[in-house]
Write a protein that holds these residues in place. Structure first.
Motif, PDB file in Angstrom:
ATOM      1  N   TYR A   1      -3.419   7.454   5.034  1.00 37.46           N
ATOM      2  CA  TYR A   1      -3.207   6.647   3.495  1.00 37.46           C
ATOM      3  C   TYR A   1      -3.713   7.800   2.296  1.00 37.46           C
ATOM      4  N   TRP A   2      -4.949   8.262   2.322  1.00 42.83           N
ATOM      5  CA  TRP A   2      -5.497   8.781   1.669  1.00 42.83           C
ATOM      6  C   TRP A   2      -4.872  10.425   1.417  1.00 42.83           C
ATOM      7  N   SER A   3      -4.503  11.163   2.515  1.00 42.23           N
ATOM      8  CA  SER A   3      -3.893  12.412   2.722  1.00 42.23           C
ATOM      9  C   SER A   3      -2.433  12.118   1.971  1.00 42.23           C
TER      10      SER A   3
ATOM     11  N   LEU B   1      -1.513  10.159  -0.042  1.00 38.34           N
ATOM     12  CA  LEU B   1      -1.677   9.855  -1.762  1.00 38.34           C
ATOM     13  C   LEU B   1      -1.931  11.018  -2.567  1.00 38.34           C
ATOM     14  N   ALA B   2      -2.836  11.942  -1.968  1.00 37.54           N
ATOM     15  CA  ALA B   2      -2.966  13.038  -2.602  1.00 37.54           C
ATOM     16  C   ALA B   2      -1.817  14.038  -2.544  1.00 37.54           C
TER      17      ALA B   2
ATOM     18  N   GLU C   1       0.805  -1.404   0.136  1.00 36.61           N
ATOM     19  CA  GLU C   1      -0.039  -0.038  -0.035  1.00 36.61           C
ATOM     20  C   GLU C   1       0.661   1.260   0.072  1.00 36.61           C
TER      21      GLU C   1
END
Length: 335
Positions: free
Chosen positions: A186-188, A190-191, A134
């Motif tokens: 994870y999402w922050s 990724l952005a 990931e």
């Protein structure tokens, strides 16, 4: 004698190229098929009787030699310009222009931002509570940002002065890496990595054009190479420094250093970069006209396969050292 031999070699190379062009179909045919194709923000140099190198905003990972060759063509003939011969035979009698220092500072920050993540992947994965596969998505997100940034630049940045465009790209480098330093899941992350990748390819393309346009006689290829020197320094010094900061302090310090470097870049561009007008706007379709030739597809394929194989392994160098090379986590941290 050494200078004389180098000049003779340049002249001999020209003659060999001329004979090759004539054998390929005559001087007229070679002239029609070897003219430079320029399309707004991207350009492609096709010389069938030379090496079919192409460089532009879509090929930001091309070898340094292709940057050197692309900036050394004489658009009025089928040969490298005499500037290349002069550059190879004359010493450097001038100090490095300050705008090149600014451009090199940009490639330095981009180099650290791109490659440092690979050396600190395990740290980031542990901190954000994600698995190694990931965490590898953060590297992929950066690569997607590189592709998207070039596409957006081709579509939206036509008519913008190149000097102003470089400043906008520097601001994106700062924003993306600052967000990465502050990422909390994870999402922050990724952005943040996607944003950090947006200016990468566009900066190399625009920076090479600016370096070429501002270069003195016989110094275009030298100036482009000096701009790319920042990437070399990033790999030799910046990435090891980022890894050291990640192990001794926090992986967030690595991205904070890149953001601080981007701030210095913005200041340097403001102080040292003269106004550089935009490239001619030849329309949207003209941006992709070069894809009608086989050569760019071959170059894109070679670069894609080469870089794909390299990054597939290098992206996971940190866990490979632990799981395959049996280097303990504590040993890596101590060194």
């Amino acid at each position: 004698p050494r200078v004389r031999r180098q000049r003779q070699m340049c002249i001999r190379d020209r003659l060999d190229s001329s004979r090759s062009a004539a054998r390929a179909g005559g001087a007229r045919h070679a002239s029609q098929n070897s003219r430079p194709l320029r399309a707004g923000g991207s350009f492609l140099l096709l010389r069938p009787h030379l090496s079919n190198f192409s460089f532009g905003l879509f090929l930001n990972s091309a070898p340094t030699y292709s940057l050197r060759l692309a900036s050394s063509y004489n658009p009025n003939s089928g040969f490298p310009s005499s500037d290349l011969c002069e550059q190879n035979t004359k010493g450097n009698t001038h100090n490095m222009p300050k705008h090149l220092l600014a451009l090199a500072l940009g490639t330095l920050s981009l180099g650290i931002a791109e490659f440092a993540m690979m050396s600190i992947l395990s740290n980031v994965a542990e901190s954000l509570a994600v698995s190694i596969p990931e965490a590898g998505h953060f590297i992929s997100a950066y690569a997607l940002g590189v592709c998207a940034g070039v596409a957006v630049m081709v579509v939206a940045a036509r008519g913008i002065a190149l000097s102003r465009m470089l400043f906008i790209l520097a601001a994106l480098i700062f924003a993306g890496n600052l967000f990465a330093a502050l990422a909390f899941d994870y999402w922050s992350m990724l952005a943040a990595r996607f944003i950090a990748g947006l200016p990468h390819g566009a900066y190399f393309g625009a920076g090479a054009i600016v370096a070429t346009q501002l270069a003195g006689p016989g110094r275009a290829s030298r100036d482009v190479c000096l701009m790319v020197t920042g990437m070399t320094i990033a790999n030799l010094i910046g990435v090891p420094l980022g890894s050291f900061l990640a192990w001794s302090l926090s992986w967030r310090a690595t991205f904070a250093v890149v953001a601080a470097t981007a701030l210095l870049l913005m200041l340097a561009l403001k102080l040292w970069m003269p106004h550089v007008p935009p490239l001619p706007n030849n329309g949207f379709r003209a941006q992709f006209r070069f894809l009608g030739h086989l050569t760019p597809w071959l170059v894109l394929g070679a670069i894609g396969l080469g870089n794909g194989g390299f990054f597939a392994c290098y992206s996971y160098v940190n866990p490979i050292m632990e799981a395959v090379a049996a280097v303990s986590y504590t040993h890596l941290r101590a060194h």
